[in-house]
Design a protein around this motif. Structure first.
Motif, PDB file in Angstrom:
ATOM      1  N   LYS A  43       0.831  -1.205   0.000  1.00 38.50           N
ATOM      2  CA  LYS A  43       0.000   0.000   0.000  1.00 38.50           C
ATOM      3  C   LYS A  43       0.861   1.249   0.000  1.00 38.50           C
ATOM      4  O   LYS A  43       2.044   1.221   0.330  1.00 38.50           O
ATOM      5  N   GLU A  44       0.252   2.364  -0.369  1.00 38.88           N
ATOM      6  CA  GLU A  44       0.958   3.635  -0.352  1.00 38.88           C
ATOM      7  C   GLU A  44       1.088   4.151   1.079  1.00 38.88           C
ATOM      8  O   GLU A  44       0.324   3.762   1.963  1.00 38.88           O
ATOM      9  N   ARG A  45       2.049   5.043   1.256  1.00 35.18           N
ATOM     10  CA  ARG A  45       2.214   5.661   2.565  1.00 35.18           C
ATOM     11  C   ARG A  45       0.980   6.502   2.871  1.00 35.18           C
ATOM     12  O   ARG A  45       0.532   7.292   2.057  1.00 35.18           O
ATOM     13  N   GLU A  46       0.467   6.355   4.082  1.00 32.61           N
ATOM     14  CA  GLU A  46      -0.793   6.964   4.484  1.00 32.61           C
ATOM     15  C   GLU A  46      -0.567   7.933   5.640  1.00 32.61           C
ATOM     16  O   GLU A  46       0.138   7.614   6.610  1.00 32.61           O
ATOM     17  N   PHE A  47      -1.200   9.105   5.548  1.00 33.69           N
ATOM     18  CA  PHE A  47      -1.147  10.061   6.641  1.00 33.69           C
ATOM     19  C   PHE A  47      -1.919   9.528   7.837  1.00 33.69           C
ATOM     20  O   PHE A  47      -3.002   8.965   7.691  1.00 33.69           O
ATOM     21  N   VAL A  48      -1.375   9.740   9.045  1.00 29.26           N
ATOM     22  CA  VAL A  48      -2.041   9.319  10.274  1.00 29.26           C
ATOM     23  C   VAL A  48      -2.415  10.521  11.128  1.00 29.26           C
ATOM     24  O   VAL A  48      -3.572  10.673  11.518  1.00 29.26           O
ATOM     25  N   ALA A  49      -1.442  11.361  11.432  1.00 28.80           N
ATOM     26  CA  ALA A  49      -1.699  12.495  12.326  1.00 28.80           C
ATOM     27  C   ALA A  49      -0.593  13.521  12.154  1.00 28.80           C
ATOM     28  O   ALA A  49       0.508  13.191  11.714  1.00 28.80           O
ATOM     29  N   ALA A  50      -0.903  14.762  12.510  1.00 27.94           N
ATOM     30  CA  ALA A  50       0.100  15.825  12.465  1.00 27.94           C
ATOM     31  C   ALA A  50      -0.165  16.832  13.566  1.00 27.94           C
ATOM     32  O   ALA A  50      -1.306  16.965  14.046  1.00 27.94           O
ATOM     33  N   MET A  51       0.883  17.524  13.948  1.00 26.62           N
ATOM     34  CA  MET A  51       0.781  18.536  15.003  1.00 26.62           C
ATOM     35  C   MET A  51       1.723  19.677  14.693  1.00 26.62           C
ATOM     36  O   MET A  51       2.860  19.446  14.275  1.00 26.62           O
ATOM     37  N   THR A  52       1.249  20.895  14.904  1.00 24.34           N
ATOM     38  CA  THR A  52       2.164  22.025  14.783  1.00 24.34           C
ATOM     39  C   THR A  52       3.057  22.050  16.013  1.00 24.34           C
ATOM     40  O   THR A  52       2.611  21.819  17.133  1.00 24.34           O
ATOM     41  N   TRP A  53       4.320  22.327  15.790  1.00 29.14           N
ATOM     42  CA  TRP A  53       5.315  22.131  16.846  1.00 29.14           C
ATOM     43  C   TRP A  53       5.147  23.128  17.992  1.00 29.14           C
ATOM     44  O   TRP A  53       5.340  22.770  19.156  1.00 29.14           O
ATOM     45  N   ARG A  54       4.780  24.361  17.699  1.00 34.30           N
ATOM     46  CA  ARG A  54       4.696  25.371  18.754  1.00 34.30           C
ATOM     47  C   ARG A  54       3.302  25.492  19.339  1.00 34.30           C
ATOM     48  O   ARG A  54       3.114  25.449  20.551  1.00 34.30           O
ATOM     49  N   SER A  55       2.288  25.605  18.480  1.00 37.42           N
ATOM     50  CA  SER A  55       0.939  25.852  18.990  1.00 37.42           C
ATOM     51  C   SER A  55       0.218  24.588  19.407  1.00 37.42           C
ATOM     52  O   SER A  55      -0.731  24.638  20.198  1.00 37.42           O
ATOM     53  N   GLY A  56       0.632  23.445  18.890  1.00 40.98           N
ATOM     54  CA  GLY A  56       0.014  22.192  19.280  1.00 40.98           C
ATOM     55  C   GLY A  56      -1.275  21.858  18.557  1.00 40.98           C
ATOM     56  O   GLY A  56      -2.009  20.972  18.989  1.00 40.98           O
ATOM     57  N   SER A  57      -1.569  22.542  17.476  1.00 43.11           N
ATOM     58  CA  SER A  57      -2.753  22.182  16.690  1.00 43.11           C
ATOM     59  C   SER A  57      -2.569  20.790  16.122  1.00 43.11           C
ATOM     60  O   SER A  57      -1.470  20.400  15.733  1.00 43.11           O
ATOM     61  N   THR A  58      -3.666  20.026  16.083  1.00 41.42           N
ATOM     62  CA  THR A  58      -3.569  18.640  15.637  1.00 41.42           C
ATOM     63  C   THR A  58      -4.572  18.333  14.534  1.00 41.42           C
ATOM     64  O   THR A  58      -5.581  19.030  14.374  1.00 41.42           O
ATOM     65  N   TYR A  59      -4.267  17.285  13.797  1.00 41.37           N
ATOM     66  CA  TYR A  59      -5.186  16.798  12.760  1.00 41.37           C
ATOM     67  C   TYR A  59      -4.963  15.303  12.625  1.00 41.37           C
ATOM     68  O   TYR A  59      -3.821  14.833  12.642  1.00 41.37           O
ATOM     69  N   TYR A  60      -6.058  14.543  12.504  1.00 40.55           N
ATOM     70  CA  TYR A  60      -5.979  13.089  12.427  1.00 40.55           C
ATOM     71  C   TYR A  60      -6.758  12.582  11.208  1.00 40.55           C
ATOM     72  O   TYR A  60      -7.783  13.163  10.830  1.00 40.55           O
ATOM     73  N   VAL A  61      -6.300  11.480  10.680  1.00 41.65           N
ATOM     74  CA  VAL A  61      -7.101  10.789   9.687  1.00 41.65           C
ATOM     75  C   VAL A  61      -8.303  10.184  10.408  1.00 41.65           C
ATOM     76  O   VAL A  61      -8.213   9.815  11.594  1.00 41.65           O
ATOM     77  N   ASP A  62      -9.437  10.096   9.743  1.00 37.23           N
ATOM     78  CA  ASP A  62     -10.671   9.660  10.399  1.00 37.23           C
ATOM     79  C   ASP A  62     -10.533   8.289  11.061  1.00 37.23           C
ATOM     80  O   ASP A  62     -11.107   8.041  12.126  1.00 37.23           O
ATOM     81  N   SER A  63      -9.775   7.404  10.460  1.00 35.90           N
ATOM     82  CA  SER A  63      -9.705   6.028  10.952  1.00 35.90           C
ATOM     83  C   SER A  63      -9.030   5.900  12.313  1.00 35.90           C
ATOM     84  O   SER A  63      -9.146   4.858  12.961  1.00 35.90           O
ATOM     85  N   VAL A  64      -8.315   6.933  12.759  1.00 34.57           N
ATOM     86  CA  VAL A  64      -7.635   6.847  14.058  1.00 34.57           C
ATOM     87  C   VAL A  64      -8.179   7.829  15.080  1.00 34.57           C
ATOM     88  O   VAL A  64      -7.747   7.819  16.236  1.00 34.57           O
ATOM     89  N   LYS A  65      -9.120   8.662  14.673  1.00 35.84           N
ATOM     90  CA  LYS A  65      -9.682   9.646  15.610  1.00 35.84           C
ATOM     91  C   LYS A  65     -10.304   8.950  16.817  1.00 35.84           C
ATOM     92  O   LYS A  65     -11.024   7.969  16.681  1.00 35.84           O
ATOM     93  N   GLY A  66      -9.985   9.473  17.995  1.00 37.11           N
ATOM     94  CA  GLY A  66     -10.506   8.881  19.231  1.00 37.11           C
ATOM     95  C   GLY A  66      -9.667   7.732  19.742  1.00 37.11           C
ATOM     96  O   GLY A  66      -9.871   7.274  20.869  1.00 37.11           O
ATOM     97  N   ARG A  67      -8.726   7.235  18.942  1.00 31.71           N
ATOM     98  CA  ARG A  67      -7.868   6.122  19.375  1.00 31.71           C
ATOM     99  C   ARG A  67      -6.406   6.543  19.494  1.00 31.71           C
ATOM    100  O   ARG A  67      -5.691   6.055  20.365  1.00 31.71           O
ATOM    101  N   PHE A  68      -5.954   7.388  18.598  1.00 26.42           N
ATOM    102  CA  PHE A  68      -4.563   7.839  18.589  1.00 26.42           C
ATOM    103  C   PHE A  68      -4.480   9.272  19.086  1.00 26.42           C
ATOM    104  O   PHE A  68      -5.374  10.089  18.826  1.00 26.42           O
ATOM    105  N   THR A  69      -3.384   9.575  19.764  1.00 23.93           N
ATOM    106  CA  THR A  69      -3.142  10.937  20.223  1.00 23.93           C
ATOM    107  C   THR A  69      -1.704  11.334  19.902  1.00 23.93           C
ATOM    108  O   THR A  69      -0.767  10.636  20.300  1.00 23.93           O
TER     109      THR A  69
END
Length: 122
Positions: A43-69
């Motif tokens: 499979k292709e490389r898939e995005f999981v989660a990201a965070m801005t280094w200073r402000s701490g804003s986060t974004y998750y792929v739907d499949s891991v929301k609520g399970r990954f932090t």
């Protein structure tokens, strides 16, 4: 340049937890965001989660929301991915990445860790 070294990963049963860490060194002041990606065999490389280094804003792929932090420790220049309620479909090689933009696009990240295997058994 930024260098990234991952740790964590391993074999866990479905429903279990793992914590991945990513230690950054070098020009860490240039990091705007840290992302986690995964790649399963064939499979292709898939995005999981990201965070801005200073402000701490986060974004998750739907499949891991609520399970990954995703989190970071700025003082230690370390990013973390806490993975709970793991499923067999989470099995993949996980990579951390650092870049100058907050994005889900892997091509926009400048530095990558070596990857760590996560295997979830059913």
């Amino acid at each position: 340049q930024v260098q990234l070294v991952e740790s964590g990963g391993g074999l866990v049963q479905a429903g279990g937890s793992l914590r991945l860490s990513c230690a950054a060194s070098g020009r860490t002041f240039s990091i705007y965001a840290m992302g986690w990606f995964r790649q399963a065999p064939g499979k292709e490389r898939e995005f999981v989660a990201a965070m801005t280094w200073r402000s701490g804003s986060t974004y998750y792929v739907d499949s891991v929301k609520g399970r990954f932090t995703i989190s970071r420790d700025n003082a230690k220049s370390t990013g973390n991915l806490q993975m709970n309620s793991l499923k067999p479909e989470d099995t993949a090689v996980y990579y951390c990445a650092a870049g100058r933009t907050f994005t889900t696009n892997p091509s926009e990240y400048d530095a990558w860790g070596q990857g760590t295997q996560v295997t979830v058994s059913s």
